[in-house]
Design a protein around this motif. Structure first.
Motif, PDB file in Angstrom:
ATOM      1  N   GLN A  18       1.698   5.040  -2.700  1.00 59.44           N
ATOM      2  CA  GLN A  18       1.471   6.416  -2.242  1.00 59.44           C
ATOM      3  C   GLN A  18       2.615   7.314  -2.699  1.00 59.44           C
ATOM      4  O   GLN A  18       3.713   7.245  -2.179  1.00 59.44           O
ATOM      5  N   SER A  31       3.019  10.415  -2.245  1.00 58.60           N
ATOM      6  CA  SER A  31       3.388  11.414  -1.236  1.00 58.60           C
ATOM      7  C   SER A  31       4.210  10.812  -0.094  1.00 58.60           C
ATOM      8  O   SER A  31       4.735  11.536   0.740  1.00 58.60           O
ATOM      9  N   SER A  32       4.329   9.496  -0.062  1.00 61.93           N
ATOM     10  CA  SER A  32       5.048   8.824   1.027  1.00 61.93           C
ATOM     11  C   SER A  32       6.554   8.958   0.844  1.00 61.93           C
ATOM     12  O   SER A  32       7.069   8.992  -0.280  1.00 61.93           O
ATOM     13  N   LYS A  35       0.829  -1.214   0.000  1.00 60.06           N
ATOM     14  CA  LYS A  35       0.000   0.000   0.000  1.00 60.06           C
ATOM     15  C   LYS A  35       0.856   1.254   0.000  1.00 60.06           C
ATOM     16  O   LYS A  35       0.571   2.225  -0.717  1.00 60.06           O
ATOM     17  N   ASP A  36       1.922   1.235   0.789  1.00 53.98           N
ATOM     18  CA  ASP A  36       2.790   2.413   0.880  1.00 53.98           C
ATOM     19  C   ASP A  36       3.491   2.687  -0.445  1.00 53.98           C
ATOM     20  O   ASP A  36       3.693   3.854  -0.816  1.00 53.98           O
ATOM     21  N   ASP A  59       6.309   6.617   7.921  1.00 52.66           N
ATOM     22  CA  ASP A  59       5.140   6.194   7.152  1.00 52.66           C
ATOM     23  C   ASP A  59       4.507   4.883   7.628  1.00 52.66           C
ATOM     24  O   ASP A  59       3.318   4.839   7.937  1.00 52.66           O
TER      25      ASP A  59
END
Length: 380
Positions: free
Chosen positions: A204, A206-207, A200-201, A214
């Motif tokens: 992202q 923006s991560s 999932k990360d 995070d």
């Protein structure tokens, strides 16, 4: 999974062409030896070492893992570079991304738990105790913490916990910390849980793809079971010149918490063997570590660490200094709070002295070949 790709910019010259975990330490070791030895002593023999910055010397040092009993056909030590990930993908963009890019490596072992640690800390730790607590609490993640002085707590990632050590909040370098339990950057995860968060990360944009910034906050936001494991013992993040020097000097303390002579918790390394040490009667050596192959022709050595194959000429004075392998110190030299890098020759009569209110001086061959040496704002 051992994160060993750190550039270590704050170590200056020590990491100019060398990954931080490969920096020499304690007379005959490299920093990564402590984490690898912790794995061996904790009966962990399947380790992925994730490299990135200047990995050549580090990879050479690890070799096939023989000193740490990891030269095995089933498991053992595997060096993982970002160029082999994603079929020739990009550099690791964060600690979590480094693990994400190597999911395929982890999956082949079908683990229930994964230990993630850093290769640039000095400590002796039994990871089995950490894992046992993780199992007992049925946690999704367990983070090893250590109590730091209150006046230093704002420099660390701080974990706020309940009485049972369950974590309810993570604060990165808080201005006004609520407690002094600092994250050591050592985690145990239930693998299926971590894998889902890594996937999932990775989606992202923006991560920053970092565990502390995070992954851990995301798990807390989802009310997962996170616990702190309190470690009691010596632990040092040698991320600066000053802390690197301090950790070496800590070895010389009479009641040092680091026990290199403990036969039940050995620190293994992959260094070459040099001839037995030789110390001339004219030399005065006090409270120092002098390693194999050293030739001390005279002078005074006090509260210092000398690596392999160091030569010290007559009337030299070396105090509170760290002298790496292959260094030659000339006649009438004075070194006080100095770190001398490998294969450097200190010319006769050189005086290098760092005051107590400044960082230790670091010198190498290139610096000494310059016509003048500017240190601490003065020509010396």
């Amino acid at each position: 999974m051992l994160l060993a790709g750190g550039e270590g910019k704050r170590l200056g010259l020590l990491t100019h062409h060398l990954a931080k975990p490969a920096v020499p330490f304690g007379g005959k070791y490299r920093i990564i030896d402590f984490t690898l030895s912790n794995c061996t002593n904790s009966s962990i023999f399947t380790v992925g070492v994730l490299t990135q910055y200047s990995p050549l010397e580090l990879t050479k040092h690890i070799g096939n893992g023989q000193p740490w009993e990891m030269n095995r056909s089933d498991g053992g030590v595997t060096v993982l570079s970002p160029y082999t990930a994603k079929h020739g993908g990009d550099w690791y963009s964060g600690t979590a991304d480094a693990i994400y890019q190597n999911i395929h490596f982890i999956e082949q072992y079908n683990p229930k738990y994964v230990l993630v640690m850093s290769g640039d800390h000095i400590y002796q730790m039994d990871y089995r105790k950490l894992l046992n607590q993780h199992k007992e609490t049925k946690a999704d993640a367990t983070i090893s913490v250590i109590e730091v002085p209150w006046d230093e707590a704002s420099r660390f990632g701080i974990l706020n916990t309940n009485d049972d050590l369950s974590i309810y909040e993570f604060e990165e370098k808080p201005e006004n910390p609520k407690n002094n339990l600092a994250s050591m950057g050592i985690y145990v995860f239930t693998w299926e849980v971590l894998k889902n968060y890594l996937i999932k990360d990775a989606k992202q944009r923006s991560s920053s793809h970092d565990f502390g910034k995070d992954i851990i906050p995301a798990m807390l936001n989802d009310d997962l079971k996170l616990y702190a494991y309190k470690f009691e013992g010596y632990w040092k993040d040698v991320g600066t010149i000053q802390s690197y020097w301090e950790a070496n000097m800590d070895l010389l303390q009479e009641n040092s918490e680091l026990d290199f002579d403990n036969k039940n918790w050995r620190i293994y390394t992959n260094n070459s063997n040099f001839p037995p040490q030789f110390i001339c009667d004219r030399a005065v050596v006090k409270n120092s570590i002098i390693n194999d192959g050293c030739k001390i022709l005279g002078g005074v050595i006090e509260q210092s660490v000398l690596f392999h194959n160091v030569e010290v000429d007559n009337d030299a004075i070396i105090t509170q200094s760290i002298v790496h392998s292959g260094v030659k110190v000339g006649k009438n030299c004075v070194l006080d709070r100095v770190i001398v890098m490998e294969n450097t020759t200190i010319p006769d009569g050189t005086h290098l002295v760092a005051t107590r209110d400044e960082d230790p001086i670091v010198v190498n061959r290139e610096i000494l070949e310059q016509k003048s040496i500017v240190i601490g704002g003065e020509n010396r």
